[in-house]
Design an enzyme around this catalytic site. Structure first.
Site, PDB file in Angstrom:
ATOM      1  CG  ASP A   1      -2.051  -1.215   1.335  1.00 22.25           C
ATOM      2  OD1 ASP A   1      -1.771  -2.073   0.373  1.00 22.25           O
ATOM      3  OD2 ASP A   1      -2.325  -1.223   2.384  1.00 22.25           O
TER       4      ASP A   1
HETATM    5  N1  LIG Z   1       2.410   1.267  10.805  1.00 20.75           N
HETATM    6  C1  LIG Z   1       1.079   1.635  10.939  1.00 20.75           C
HETATM    7  O1  LIG Z   1       1.190   2.076  12.569  1.00 20.75           O
HETATM    8  C2  LIG Z   1      -0.501   1.063  10.716  1.00 20.75           C
HETATM    9  C3  LIG Z   1      -1.507   0.897  10.874  1.00 20.75           C
HETATM   10  C4  LIG Z   1      -2.099   1.014  10.954  1.00 20.75           C
HETATM   11  C5  LIG Z   1      -2.688   0.484   9.286  1.00 20.75           C
HETATM   12  N2  LIG Z   1      -1.861  -0.254   8.953  1.00 20.75           N
HETATM   13  C6  LIG Z   1      -1.563   0.374   7.396  1.00 20.75           C
HETATM   14  O2  LIG Z   1      -0.869  -1.093   6.308  1.00 20.75           O
HETATM   15  C7  LIG Z   1      -0.464  -1.128   5.308  1.00 20.75           C
HETATM   16  C8  LIG Z   1       1.333  -1.592   5.539  1.00 20.75           C
HETATM   17  O3  LIG Z   1       1.767  -1.068   4.376  1.00 20.75           O
HETATM   18  P1  LIG Z   1       3.221  -2.390   3.584  1.00 20.75           P
HETATM   19  O4  LIG Z   1       2.950  -1.945   2.335  1.00 20.75           O
HETATM   20  O5  LIG Z   1       3.658  -1.738   4.891  1.00 20.75           O
HETATM   21  O6  LIG Z   1       1.958  -3.266   3.758  1.00 20.75           O
HETATM   22  P2  LIG Z   1       1.268  -4.261   3.179  1.00 20.75           P
HETATM   23  O7  LIG Z   1       0.677  -2.980   2.270  1.00 20.75           O
HETATM   24  O8  LIG Z   1       0.150  -4.448   4.150  1.00 20.75           O
HETATM   25  O9  LIG Z   1       1.606  -4.918   1.930  1.00 20.75           O
HETATM   26  C9  LIG Z   1       2.165  -6.165   2.768  1.00 20.75           C
HETATM   27  C10 LIG Z   1       2.845  -6.415   1.725  1.00 20.75           C
HETATM   28  O10 LIG Z   1       3.813  -7.730   2.025  1.00 20.75           O
HETATM   29  C11 LIG Z   1       3.845  -8.970   0.996  1.00 20.75           C
HETATM   30  N3  LIG Z   1       4.164 -10.076   2.332  1.00 20.75           N
HETATM   31  C12 LIG Z   1       3.742 -10.375   3.670  1.00 20.75           C
HETATM   32  N4  LIG Z   1       4.370 -10.939   3.923  1.00 20.75           N
HETATM   33  C13 LIG Z   1       5.079 -10.940   3.340  1.00 20.75           C
HETATM   34  C14 LIG Z   1       6.820 -12.146   3.686  1.00 20.75           C
HETATM   35  N5  LIG Z   1       6.695 -13.163   4.132  1.00 20.75           N
HETATM   36  N6  LIG Z   1       7.606 -12.292   1.937  1.00 20.75           N
HETATM   37  C15 LIG Z   1       7.370 -10.927   1.382  1.00 20.75           C
HETATM   38  N7  LIG Z   1       6.282 -10.347   1.178  1.00 20.75           N
HETATM   39  C16 LIG Z   1       5.485 -10.339   1.668  1.00 20.75           C
HETATM   40  C17 LIG Z   1       2.158  -9.497   1.291  1.00 20.75           C
HETATM   41  O11 LIG Z   1       2.105  -9.784  -0.106  1.00 20.75           O
HETATM   42  P3  LIG Z   1       2.332 -11.104   0.071  1.00 20.75           P
HETATM   43  O12 LIG Z   1       0.871 -11.993   0.574  1.00 20.75           O
HETATM   44  O13 LIG Z   1       1.655 -11.710  -1.702  1.00 20.75           O
HETATM   45  O14 LIG Z   1       3.979 -11.568   0.240  1.00 20.75           O
HETATM   46  C18 LIG Z   1       1.718  -7.642   0.987  1.00 20.75           C
HETATM   47  O15 LIG Z   1       1.020  -7.257  -0.078  1.00 20.75           O
HETATM   48  C19 LIG Z   1      -0.737   0.153   5.400  1.00 20.75           C
HETATM   49  O16 LIG Z   1      -2.116  -0.281   4.568  1.00 20.75           O
HETATM   50  C20 LIG Z   1      -1.441   1.260   6.536  1.00 20.75           C
HETATM   51  O17 LIG Z   1      -2.540   1.977   6.051  1.00 20.75           O
HETATM   52  C21 LIG Z   1      -0.098   0.443   9.195  1.00 20.75           C
END
Ligand SMILES: NC(=O)c1ccc[n+]([C@@H]2O[C@H](COP(=O)([O-])OP(=O)(O)OC[C@H]3O[C@@H](n4cnc5c(N)ncnc54)[C@H](OP(=O)(O)O)[C@@H]3O)[C@@H](O)[C@H]2O)c1
Ligand SMILES: NC(=O)c1ccc[n+]([C@@H]2O[C@H](COP(=O)([O-])OP(=O)(O)OC[C@H]3O[C@@H](n4cnc5c(N)ncnc54)[C@H](OP(=O)(O)O)[C@@H]3O)[C@@H](O)[C@H]2O)c1
Lengths: 467, 104, 104, 467
Positions: D391
């Site tokens: 994301d």
């Molecule tokens: N940081 C905060 O405080 C917080 C709080 C609330 C919400 N969020 C939300 O969390 C999200 C964070 O974004 P992000 O880009 O860091 O994470 P993400 O959008 O959740 O994407 C994580 C990606 O990592 C891949 N993945 C998962 N396990 C994996 C593994 N073992 N090896 C390789 N790839 C793996 C997944 O694809 P696959 O499944 O295909 O592997 C997924 O596409 C945002 O939408 C944010 O709004 C964050």
């Protein structure tokens, strides 16, 4: 105090905090003023509405008088701002001192039980700080206003600091005596002694300080005034006074620290160093030769430049040259020259001095660059135009361990490709020392009053430029 | 007892206010140090609330005179302080690009 | 009366503390937001001072049991909070050029 | 409370403020921890020393128990930090609730006069906040820990929000009744009702929230816990509790705001939006084609690059790939490649998540660059290596008004010359939406677990590099 008053005071406190918070950028600063005014109106209204306030006549008179004097006082020219500030500290100190005195005699006669130790300590602190701020600030204002019968140069005499501290010590001792038995028969008679000592101490504290150090001293007096308000708050059990006083005190303290840092001096050195003397001592040693430049020549070089950095100093303030400088800025801009202003934290005679003057002349504050930001660009600068600045561009601050300004950060005018320096004479600046910059082979002097010289340059440019 | 507690609250308020003061003032734009000096002058006029009580209370004349002078002095600070601050702040212009202020 | 005054001081302290909190936290380095969460956990353990009074006072057993549980809960926060914060902070290295931290 | 206690509490307050102040840079942060510990020790000592504390046995036992549970709790792996935090809020809420309850019954039986209206209000607020934080945080911890019998996906039912608010309303009404006549015969019987309602409300507040929104919710619960401590301070007339609680509450509030801003969501939307559902809905629409890249090819491109920006995401945390990433970083540095890490404020699942993980892997924090700082440089970036982020690098946040993450600021990976994206499958990320970036002609996928893939790349490089 009933709930309404308490609430009003709480709201006023919050508004005062926002008032200062909004000063963190010119975009919100005026909102800050309105917040401050609102807070003050609320506080006054809530207080006045209290039942124990039964006589209103004198209050109204005093308030009107305040307006009558205050409005003209707010119209002083910007050059007079330092003395106006000092005067206002004097008033603040006086108010604190008087209220403390009044309260003491009131309680002595009507409610001795109220004179607890804690409160007595607060009262003593309040009156000592209040009255010394009063006389001290008056004298400071006088020196800045250059009132004839007030000596400009530091007045010093043997054992001076010892005498002063001795005096303060006596005041404290008497104060302790009063604190221990505030209701003794002799107490009301001894009380004025503390007042007199404080008044005297205020004078003695300031006379050994040179006129040019006044800005720093004023800032220190500012924090004293704030602290006396805090003490008043302790006496009257009033949290609004305590908070507002603390904000006030913090501001004075921080400004003083900034100035001392920027001058690479210590508080003690400012207070007890009788610094201004150096001025007399070192003045007027100029064997080296100055290279002069003509208006025509200067104007030519300026219009061929890509980047011109104007470095204003106290001289621009003295000459009131800011408006002419604005015209020069316009002329050069019209020719596609980039013009920036390099602002040294202690250029002029009060913090932010140059900024207000240039703002007064309608120069966008986005073109005023702080020392630390501009210095890296100085080597790319084609012309550094020094307008009545001296110490703040004195390279000896970097090298000469012996120099009184050694270690003071400066604007690197000497790293520019060409330097033009505008000043009237060969006299040194505030620190009373020669300036290597003027003798460097890149530097050309434009002797004369800043306003005239800049005016001439503008005439040249507009003359040549208008085709 | 209750009194001592009360003094402690005052002390508490002072300490916290000092922290706020230092925090807020440290972040005041350098551009505005001169207006800052004058607005704090105005704020120091808060002594007015002490003076009003003393002036308006049902006290001996001598006391009330002191109060009235204090009140006059504080009012002067308030009026001149706010007016001159606003006068100075009016001067600060951006050239209509407010986003570009580097120093705020 | 004195009581109402007292409550007002508490309110005052709260408002000022809130200002300090917002001011201080807003300037915490983004790098350290996770440790920040855990150190505030530890600080929230301050409830311990309430619990000690209730646990150790000469009160009915039922009351003291509640106190003891509260005390245990708070102590857990204090201990684990500070320990894990320190453990995380130990990890942050500069590569021996502490001056180059851009984000502090 | 005697002067010594008062003074200790004042000192503790100051120390707590410094503890948080010093967190503003990693260089002073550990000093902050020591200040916090000192403050806590002083506070406990001063309290324990008070005369009304007569029984010490239970205190000692409880403290020891605290250590017994606390020490292991502090050794959880970093991936478990969110649930540990939630658990600790639960404890905090419980403590506040219990103390409030105990105090009420105590005063009811021993000093009804103490139950002033002000105090009753404080008590009610304390217990409602305390107990709802307790159950709410427990549930949140459970969801994060993915405890099997706790539903991960948001549980929703018709009129949910209405029911919840209704419940809260009842609790408040009962609370008011108690406040009005706290010493009535029926009061002690009614008091537990408020407790039960609060406990229930805590559960209902959390079940409709998706696991991935938990971090934000936890931050909000954090500020509730802080506020309940403040309320306790009002009940016990204790300023230290009030200040510490306020600091705590402020922290939770600000972290929540930061997260919401960075996700371009509103508080209300997080609390009542049942966001996680979208996940289920939108998953698994991938008609478009992915271009894959081999390890060899990837390694080659990487070692030829000048500037490589690594963009870590939640996937790196899941895969625990940070140590392999460090090896990659070393390999590339050894080849003179500049390597920076681009950290998105909400990458991962808690604020600062990526920073701790990379710090754990000994990567100097001076190479971790914030989104706003790195984005201008992305066009100069030769390779953007996306390690399990999704994301936070999804360009549709810029363009597609309809996208759930529309308006969320992102790292401009798509502006880099080449993009390598490591993920296991074609599944979307937390927001449950496809990512245009993966289909751009500059992007090549490296499918697989982040740890393995990065490990392979390292092997390649060390293989080829070691001559
Ligand atoms: N940081 C905060 O405080 C917080 C709080 C609330 C919400 N969020 C939300 O969390 C999200 C964070 O974004 P992000 O880009 O860091 O994470 P993400 O959008 O959740 O994407 C994580 C990606 O990592 C891949 N993945 C998962 N396990 C994996 C593994 N073992 N090896 C390789 N790839 C793996 C997944 O694809 P696959 O499944 O295909 O592997 C997924 O596409 C945002 O939408 C944010 O709004 C964050
Ligand atoms: N800003 C503060 O808050 C503050 C506070 C305390 C002390 N100070 C001190 O004040 C000094 C400020 O440095 P500065 O460089 O701005 O000023 P400066 O060092 O005092 O030099 C001012 C220069 O302006 C020239 N000048 C005076 N009137 C002039 C006129 N009408 N036309 C043209 N030139 C004129 C003077 O030379 P001529 O006489 O030859 O014309 C003098 O060399 C520093 O030493 C600083 O430490 C500042």
């Amino acid at each position: 105090m009933n709930a309404v008053v308490q609430l009003s005071y709480l709201i006023a406190t919050v508004l005062f905090i926002f008032a200062l918070h909004w000063m963190n950028t010119p975009m919100t600063a005026r909102k800050g003023v309105y917040a401050g005014v609102a807070a003050m109106v609320i506080a006054i209204g809530a207080t006045w509405a209290q039942p124990e306030v039964v006589h209103h006549g004198w209050i109204i008179v005093a308030i009107i008088a305040g307006f009558v004097v205050g409005v003209p006082l707010s119209m002083v020219p910007l050059t007079a701002v330092p003395q106006r500030t000092a005067l206002s500290h004097a008033f603040g100190g006086l108010a604190a001192g008087l209220v403390g005195t009044a309260k003491y005699y009131l309680w002595y006669s009507e409610g001795p039980g109220e004179l607890t130790t804690f409160r007595m300590v607060a009262i003593i602190v309040e009156i000592i700080l209040g009255y010394l701020t009063f006389t001290g600030s008056l004298l400071a204002a006088g020196k800045l206003q250059e009132v004839k019968w007030i000596p400009q140069r530091p007045v010093t005499y043997p054992l001076q600091n010892l005498t002063n501290l001795g005096l303060l010590a006596i005041a404290v001792v008497v104060g302790v005596a009063l604190t221990v038995n505030p209701t003794a028969a002799w107490a009301p008679a001894l009380f004025p002694v503390v007042i007199l000592l404080a008044l005297a101490f205020g004078v003695l504290l300031i006379i050994p300080i040179g006129g040019a150090d006044m800005p720093t001293v004023i800032a220190i007096l500012n924090s004293y005034a704030g602290l006396s308000a805090v003490a008043m708050g302790f006496v009257l059990d009033n949290k609004l006074l305590i908070t507002a006083g603390a904000l006030d005190g913090a501001s004075g303290l921080i400004l003083a620290i900034i100035m001392c840092k920027a001058m690479n001096r210590s508080f003690l050195n400012v207070l007890f160093g009788a610094f201004g003397q150096a001025q007399q001592a070192k003045t007027g040693g100029d064997q080296k030769i100055y290279k002069e430049e003509t208006i025509e020549g200067g104007a030519q070089v300026l219009e061929q430049a890509n980047l011109v950095v104007i470095i204003p100093g106290y001289g621009m303030a003295v000459a009131q040259a800011q408006h002419k400088v604005r015209e020069l800025y316009d002329q050069l801009k019209r020719r596609g020259v980039t013009v920036k202003f390099a602002i040294h934290p202690v250029a002029g005679r009060m913090p932010g001095h140059m900024n207000v003057l240039l703002a007064e002349a309608d120069i966008p504050y986005t073109d005023l660059v702080e020392m630390d930001e501009i210095n890296p660009d100085m080597p790319q600068c084609d012309v550094a135009l020094v307008v009545g600045a001296n110490d703040v561009v004195n390279p000896s601050a970097r090298s000469e361990k012996t120099s009184p300004i050694y270690g003071m950060p400066i604007i690197d005018a000497d790293r520019a490709k060409t330097v033009f320096a505008i000043k009237r004479s060969k006299n040194p600046g505030f620190a009373g020392i020669d300036n290597e910059l003027y003798f460097s082979e890149r530097t050309w002097m434009l002797f004369g009053d800043a306003k005239n010289v800049v005016g001439e340059l503008v005439k040249q440019l507009s003359g040549s430029g208008m085709h | 007892m209750s009194e001592s507690i009360d003094y402690w609250s005052l002390l508490y308020v002072f300490v916290l206010a000092a922290f706020i003061g230092l925090g807020v003032i440290r972040r005041v734009s350098r551009l505005l140090h001169t207006p800052l000096m004058s607005i704090t002058n105005a704020i120091s006029g808060i002594a007015v609330i002490g003076s009003i009580i003393v002036t308006g209370g049902d006290y001996p004349t001598g006391i009330r005179i002191m109060g009235a002078i204090a009140l006059f002095a504080s009012m002067t600070n308030i009026v001149s302080g706010f007016l001159i601050t606003d006068r100075m702040l009016k001067m600060f212009k951006t050239d209509r690009q407010p986003k570009q202020d580097k120093r705020s």
